[in-house]
Design an enzyme around this catalytic site. Structure first.
Site, mmCIF file in Angstrom:
data_model
loop_
_atom_site.group_PDB
_atom_site.id
_atom_site.type_symbol
_atom_site.label_atom_id
_atom_site.label_comp_id
_atom_site.label_asym_id
_atom_site.label_seq_id
_atom_site.Cartn_x
_atom_site.Cartn_y
_atom_site.Cartn_z
ATOM 1 C CB VAL A 1 -0.992 0.032 1.182
ATOM 2 C CG1 VAL A 1 -2.072 -1.008 0.991
ATOM 3 C CG2 VAL A 1 -0.278 -0.147 2.513
ATOM 4 C CB SER B 1 -1.276 4.788 17.929
ATOM 5 O OG SER B 1 -0.624 4.515 19.153
ATOM 6 C CE1 TYR C 1 3.012 3.205 15.524
ATOM 7 C CE2 TYR C 1 2.533 4.003 17.744
ATOM 8 C CZ TYR C 1 2.197 3.228 16.648
ATOM 9 O OH TYR C 1 1.038 2.481 16.664
ATOM 10 C CB SER D 1 3.723 8.416 11.924
ATOM 11 O OG SER D 1 3.453 7.332 12.786
ATOM 12 C CE LYS D 2 -0.112 4.253 13.785
ATOM 13 N NZ LYS D 2 -0.898 3.571 12.732
ATOM 14 C CB ILE E 1 -3.679 -4.182 20.620
ATOM 15 C CG1 ILE E 1 -4.437 -2.854 20.803
ATOM 16 C CG2 ILE E 1 -4.642 -5.326 20.273
ATOM 17 C CD1 ILE E 1 -5.486 -2.856 21.879
#
Length: 260
Positions: free
Chosen positions: A67, A143, A156, A159-160, A189
């Site tokens: 993707v 997130s 991270y 980015s979220k 999770i």
């Protein structure tokens, strides 16, 4: 109740983790599925589990796609339309988890944003004409790190946070076409992603349990099904008046004091 009956969903990152769990849950709700990912063996396993949950084989399409590659995404969407003739639901679950902050290289930064942000933008761009036609739904997997800063997860988390902003802006842009756009923001999770990355703690059941109690006021690590059910709610008519939402599925992490 099969409240996604006769709907068609594209799920990216569907070979494992939240994407796989969402696919299996959607299968129980009567939803036809386009399972998108780079790991074809993983996709086949998920498809088999979907069939075990009652979905017919001809209601499942496996699409081996990266993707982050725009031309591959466009081909994948065309393949879905050729088989199902419509797209009602898009779940952008493909992503990566990488620990690192200022000490990280520019290559790490670029890779994280390529996978976590650009891929969602690319998929949304490709599916927009079809979800607009069906007055459909887009759900992005973000997130809890976008809502609360976490040491060692700066890139991270950034980015979220970008995913959250994209979600809200797309919700406004597509609202006139009656397309809803939302995100879910999971906490920790129990998924294979922790076993594939440079976590600063072990991923044994015991250590995961400790981390769950440390970060989540509810005192446990989240399960994939916790997130899948939230996604299903947002995808269904039950959430029909909700758009632009970033829904924490994090055991209260986003409202808690920093873990020590």
């Amino acid at each position: 109740m099969n409240f996604l009956f006769e709907k068609v969903a594209i799920i990216t990152g569907a070979s494992s983790g939240i994407g796989a769990g969402t696919a299996v849950h959607f299968a129980t709700l009567g939803c036809s599925l386009a399972l998108v990912g780079r790991n074809m063996e993983g996709l086949k396993k998920v498809a088999a589990e979907c069939e075990e949950r009652g979905l017919e084989a001809d209601q499942i399409l496996l699409v081996n796609t990266d993707v982050t590659r725009e031309h591959q995404v466009e081909s994948a969407v065309a393949e879905v339309i050729n088989k199902f003739h419509k797209i009602d639901i898009v779940v952008n679950s493909a992503g990566c988890l990488t620990y690192g902050g200022l000490e990280s290289t520019s290559e790490v930064f670029d890779d994280v944003f390529q996978i976590n942000v650009k891929s969602i933008f690319t998929v949304c761009k490709a599916v927009e004409p079809h979800v607009s036609k069906s007055k459909g739904v887009i759900i992005n997997v973000s997130s809890a790190c976008s809502l609360r800063a976490s040491p060692g997860l700066m890139i991270y988390g950034m980015s979220k946070a970008a995913v959250d902003h994209m979600t809200k802006t797309l919700a406004l842009e597509l609202a006139p076409k009656q397309v809803r756009v939302n995100a879910v923001n999971p906490g920790i999770i129990r998924t294979p992603i922790y076993e594939k990355t440079n976590t600063p703690w072990e991923t044994t059941e015991e250590k995961m349990s400790i981390e769950g109690k440390k970060w989540h006021p509810l005192g446990r690590v989240g399960q994939v099904d916790d997130v899948a059910k939230a996604i299903a709610f947002l995808a269904s008519d039950e959430g029909g008046f909700i758009t632009g939402e970033t829904l924490p599925v994090d055991g209260g992490r986003h409202i808690s004091l920093p873990a020590m």
